[in-house]
Write a protein that holds these residues in place. Structure first.
Motif, PDB file in Angstrom:
ATOM      1  N   ASP A   1     -30.199 -76.237 -36.736  1.00 51.45           N
ATOM      2  CA  ASP A   1     -31.554 -75.691 -36.748  1.00 51.45           C
ATOM      3  C   ASP A   1     -31.537 -74.174 -36.840  1.00 51.45           C
ATOM      4  N   ALA A   2     -30.588 -73.549 -36.183  1.00 52.54           N
ATOM      5  CA  ALA A   2     -30.500 -72.093 -36.218  1.00 52.54           C
ATOM      6  C   ALA A   2     -30.283 -71.595 -37.647  1.00 52.54           C
TER       7      ALA A   2
ATOM      8  N   PHE B   1     -38.254 -69.286 -31.559  1.00 53.35           N
ATOM      9  CA  PHE B   1     -36.867 -68.882 -31.364  1.00 53.35           C
ATOM     10  C   PHE B   1     -36.781 -67.362 -31.229  1.00 53.35           C
TER      11      PHE B   1
ATOM     12  N   GLU C   1     -38.522 -77.615 -36.545  1.00 57.08           N
ATOM     13  CA  GLU C   1     -37.187 -77.102 -36.235  1.00 57.08           C
ATOM     14  C   GLU C   1     -37.216 -75.666 -35.708  1.00 57.08           C
ATOM     15  N   CYS C   2     -38.177 -74.888 -36.171  1.00 52.66           N
ATOM     16  CA  CYS C   2     -38.216 -73.463 -35.809  1.00 52.66           C
ATOM     17  C   CYS C   2     -39.488 -73.116 -35.052  1.00 52.66           C
TER      18      CYS C   2
ATOM     19  N   PHE D   1     -31.772 -73.486 -29.494  1.00 55.22           N
ATOM     20  CA  PHE D   1     -31.919 -74.763 -30.189  1.00 55.22           C
ATOM     21  C   PHE D   1     -31.115 -75.874 -29.543  1.00 55.22           C
TER      22      PHE D   1
ATOM     23  N   CYS E   1     -33.590 -71.641 -39.521  1.00 52.38           N
ATOM     24  CA  CYS E   1     -34.482 -70.565 -39.093  1.00 52.38           C
ATOM     25  C   CYS E   1     -33.994 -69.215 -39.590  1.00 52.38           C
TER      26      CYS E   1
END
Length: 276
Positions: free
Chosen positions: A110-111, A175, A171-172, A104, A114
Motif C-alpha cells: 500500500d505504501a 498516511f 489503500e491511501c 499501513f 501511495c
C-alpha cells in the motif's frame, strides 16, 4: 442415315442461338438507356461504385495537434481562470516526501501505491508516461491552479492506471509523508463523483497538511480522470485556498466532448456560459 453434328458444330450452333436470344431481348426491352441501366446495376458495377464511396468516419488516432486542440480554453471555464504558458514547470513541494510504511497494515504494498500517487501529482504524470501524443494546459485563478493533460496511452497501461486510481481511497485513506523541504505531512485521500463521461472515470480529493514558508498550510486538490478509448484527460485543480470541484466538473464535461470531437475529425468549439 443422318449423323449427329460434331462437338464444334454443336458449340457454334449454341453460340448462334444465344446471340439470337440476346438480340430479341434487347429489342423487346426498349432503347439502349434501359440496357445501360441494367448493366450499371450489375454486381460488378455496384462493387466498383462501392470502392469510390467515402467511408463512415471512425475514431482516429490522437495526434499532437489533436491533443492541443482538445485542451480546454479560457472560454470553457467559468470564473477568472487565466491561461499560463509555464504549466509544465509547475511543482508543489508539499507533494515531495517519502511515505511512512508504518502507517499501513499491509506495509510496502500500500505504501508503494501511495508513494506513486504523490509522485504522480508532483510530476504531472498520474497515469504514467503517455505512449503517444500528449498536451498540457494550465490556468491560474488567484492562488489556485488548474492543470489539464490530454494524452494517448497503451491500452493495458491505461486500464491498470484506472484500476489503481479506484483503489486509492481505500489503500491511501490517510498516511504520513516525511522529508525535506517541508517536514512531516499528513495526507488524506477520498473518492469524489465525476460526471458520467467517456468509457471510464475516477475522481479523487487529496489534502496534504504540512508547512509552507514556515507556516501551517493545507494543499487541497480535486482530481478527475476520464478515459475515451485509449486516450484520457486528467484534470487537477486546487491550491492552498481549497479545492476546485466545480471547475473540475465543468472541465470534465467540456474537455471530454472536445476530445471526442477531435477523434471524430471535428474542430471543437468553446462553450462560454453553458453553466450559467
Amino acid at each position: 442415315m443422318s449423323r449427329s453434328p460434331s462437338h464444334p458444330v454443336r458449340l457454334f450452333a449454341s453460340v448462334l442461338a444465344t446471340g439470337a436470344l440476346l438480340t430479341t431481348a434487347a429489342c423487346a426491352g426498349g432503347d439502349s438507356d434501359t440496357v445501360a441501366a441494367e448493366a450499371t446495376a450489375s454486381p460488378a458495377a455496384e462493387a466498383a461504385r462501392a470502392v469510390g464511396k467515402t467511408p463512415t468516419p471512425s475514431p482516429g488516432t490522437l495526434t499532437e495537434s489533436g491533443a492541443k486542440a482538445a485542451l480546454l480554453t479560457e472560454a470553457d471555464l467559468e470564473d477568472d481562470w487565466q491561461r499560463v504558458e509555464d504549466a509544465d514547470k509547475w511543482r508543489d513541494t508539499l507533494l515531495v516526501g517519502k511515505v511512512d510504511v508504518a502507517d499501513f497494515l499491509t506495509a510496502k504494498a500500500d505504501a508503494a501505491d501511495c508513494q506513486k500517487l504523490l509522485d504522480g501529482l508532483y510530476g504531472d504524470d498520474l497515469l504514467g508516461k503517455p505512449s503517444g501524443a500528449s498536451a498540457l494546459a494550465g490556468f491560474e485563478q488567484g492562488d489556485s491552479r488548474l492543470l489539464e493533460q490530454v494524452a494517448a496511452y497503451d491500452q493495458a497501461t491505461l486500464d491498470d492506471a484506472m484500476k489503481w486510481l479506484k483503489s486509492l481511497p481505500a489503500e491511501c485513506d490517510q498516511f504520513t509523508a516525511t522529508g525535506s523541504p517541508d517536514g512531516e505531512r499528513t495526507v488524506q485521500v477520498t473518492q469524489t463523483s465525476v460526471p458520467k463521461e467517456g468509457d471510464a472515470r475516477q475522481g479523487l480529493h487529496v489534502t496534504v497538511q504540512g508547512t509552507a514558508a514556515d507556516a501551517p498550510a493545507t494543499l487541497t486538490l480535486d482530481v478527475a480522470v476520464v478515459r475515451v478509448g485509449n486516450d484520457a484527460i486528467t484534470i487537477t485543480a486546487g491550491g492552498l485556498d481549497g479545492g476546485e470541484a466545480d471547475s473540475v466538473t465543468q472541465g470534465v464535461e467540456l474537455g471530454t466532448q472536445r476530445l471526442k470531437d477531435v477523434l471524430a475529425g471535428k474542430t471543437p468549439t468553446s462553450n462560454p456560459g453553458q453553466f450559467d
